[in-house]
Design an enzyme around this catalytic site. Structure first.
Site, mmCIF file in Angstrom:
data_model
loop_
_atom_site.group_PDB
_atom_site.id
_atom_site.type_symbol
_atom_site.label_atom_id
_atom_site.label_comp_id
_atom_site.label_asym_id
_atom_site.label_seq_id
_atom_site.Cartn_x
_atom_site.Cartn_y
_atom_site.Cartn_z
ATOM 1 N N LYS A 64 32.562 39.966 34.504
ATOM 2 C CA LYS A 64 33.482 38.944 33.988
ATOM 3 C C LYS A 64 32.765 37.642 33.636
ATOM 4 C CE LYS A 64 34.759 37.327 38.649
ATOM 5 N NZ LYS A 64 34.066 38.384 39.423
ATOM 6 N N HIS A 147 35.439 47.145 50.446
ATOM 7 C CA HIS A 147 34.683 46.005 50.949
ATOM 8 C C HIS A 147 35.482 44.749 50.635
ATOM 9 C CE1 HIS A 147 33.489 45.993 46.690
ATOM 10 N NE2 HIS A 147 33.399 44.690 46.854
ATOM 11 N N GLU A 224 27.601 40.375 44.731
ATOM 12 C CA GLU A 224 28.182 40.348 43.393
ATOM 13 C C GLU A 224 27.777 39.077 42.634
ATOM 14 O OE1 GLU A 224 32.304 40.569 44.244
ATOM 15 O OE2 GLU A 224 32.183 42.532 45.179
#
Length: 404
Positions: A64, A147, A224
């Site tokens: 994103k 998670h 991430e």
């Protein structure tokens, strides 16, 4: 390795040189459209930095943040995973040949049809943020693993989150659930002027992981990162298309030059409906003025910078001190790779800035070596790495399509 188009930089040239070259090319033209120069080599450099700094943490790039094909293909070639927030993002990453085990469906709130799509294509890692979402995923994707991600502006928050995760792992074990995957989330800084310092962040993370999830714990650790990979790779060049000068009389002034106070509004050909869509407060230190005619010790004027649309809120910078600019001058915005291109629109019919991707030969060689062997070479080994490019002559290297 996936193929994609970029300009291969000759030795001694940088992305900034290409940016200046393109500005000079249009200097005599009326078509001075906004454009980006994106250094894919900077992404390669960031990946190597990550591997060295966080050797136990596998990065899953947050799509994103910037879903440009050249971006995701570069990151895929480096062997990283991907954090996808929708079916479309999963499809984008699958279409460049990434296997489902390298994909996380990391949106905590999901449409049932998209959960089923992830299940059908083998994407099993998912996030959830409530009991209801957990039940929904369990019903529609029984093989899913879970998670809980995190985002932080304070390095110590990582420590608390990792400590809390240890408690959750222990609680699960008491009920017979032996968890083996820990996601420490995102929030990693991507530029030098970020409020967080990358070295400080990784220092506290490594200490916390060694304490709560030591190497022999059997737990796989992932993260991430998004802006970390792409923020500093992009520089945006916008052109001053108009200006408005406002004079306010100053009472009590005996100096003719100070008899009126000048404030200036500058209008440029990109704005909040395009590259600045998700940037709520742009800091002036992130931009560089490039004037056709500059003088030393120029007087500075209170200024504001506005986008080109008819929206009265299309303001990029509310107040800054600048030397007086003229129509046709350029302003460069650095660290523009994260949450910019991906959120741009064509509101009022204004087109998105053109993208020009570049990469240095050493960084291209490193990417090739990582793809072929799973490791990156030391600097001394770079000259021995084989490079295969398609070009009829030296001049074509500036617009080469590299197939590796």
């Amino acid at each position: 390795m996936n193929s994609f188009d970029f300009s291969l930089l000759e030795e001694g040239f940088t992305a900034r040189d290409i940016l200046e070259q393109k500005i000079n090319e249009v200097s005599l033209s009326d078509d001075k459209d906004a454009f980006y120069v994106a250094d894919l080599g900077d992404i390669v450099k960031k990946h190597i930095r990550w591997l060295k700094a966080l050797p136990r943490v596998t990065p899953f790039y947050a799509v994103k943040c910037n879903d440009g094909k050249a971006i995701v293909k570069t990151i895929a070639n480096l062997g990283a995973g991907f954090d996808c927030a929708s079916k479309a993002e999963i499809q984008l990453i699958q279409n460049i040949g990434v296997q489902p085990e390298r994909i996380i469906y990391a949106n905590p709130y999901k449409q049932i049809s998209e959960i089923k799509y992830a299940a059908s294509c083998g994407v099993e890692k998912m996030t959830f943020d409530s009991e209801g979402e957990l039940m929904k995923v369990a019903k529609n994707h029984p093989n899913a693993n879970f998670h809980v991600g995190s985002d932080s502006r304070d390095p110590q928050t990582f420590v608390q989150a990792i400590s809390d995760a240890r408690c959750v792992f222990d609680m699960g074990a008491e009920f017979g659930f032996n968890m083996h995957l820990l996601d420490i989330g995102g929030g990693f800084p991507g530029s030098k002027n970020s409020r967080l310092n990358f070295e400080e962040v990784i220092s506290v993370i490594n200490l916390a992981l060694d304490k709560y999830f030591p190497a022999d714990s059997g737990v796989k650790i992932i993260a991430e990162p998004g802006r970390y990979y792409v923020a500093s790779a992009f520089t945006l060049a916008v052109n001053v298309i108009a200006k408005k000068v406002m004079l306010t009389e100053q009472t009590g002034s005996h100096d003719e030059d100070d008899a009126s106070k000048k404030t200036i509004m500058y209008y440029v050909n990109d704005g909040i409906h395009s590259s600045f869509n998700l940037i709520s407060k742009f800091r002036m230190e992130m931009c560089i003025v490039r004037k056709k005619k500059s003088k030393p010790d120029e007087k500075l004027y209170s200024s504001s910078i506005w986008g080109p649309t008819c929206d009265a809120d299309d303001r990029i910078i509310e107040q800054c001190d600048l030397p007086e600019l003229q129509e046709g001058d350029w302003i460069l915005f650095e660290n523009m790779g994260a949450y910019t291109v991906v959120a741009s629109s064509t509101f009022n019919g204004f087109q998105r800035p053109t993208l020009h991707y570049v990469m240095s030969r050493p960084h291209w060689q490193i990417m090739h070596t990582i793809q072929e062997h799973g490791t990156f070479p030391e600097v001394s080994e770079l000259s021995d790495v084989h490079v295969s490019c398609v070009a009829k002559n030296r001049m074509e290297l500036n617009s080469i399509a590299c197939i590796v």
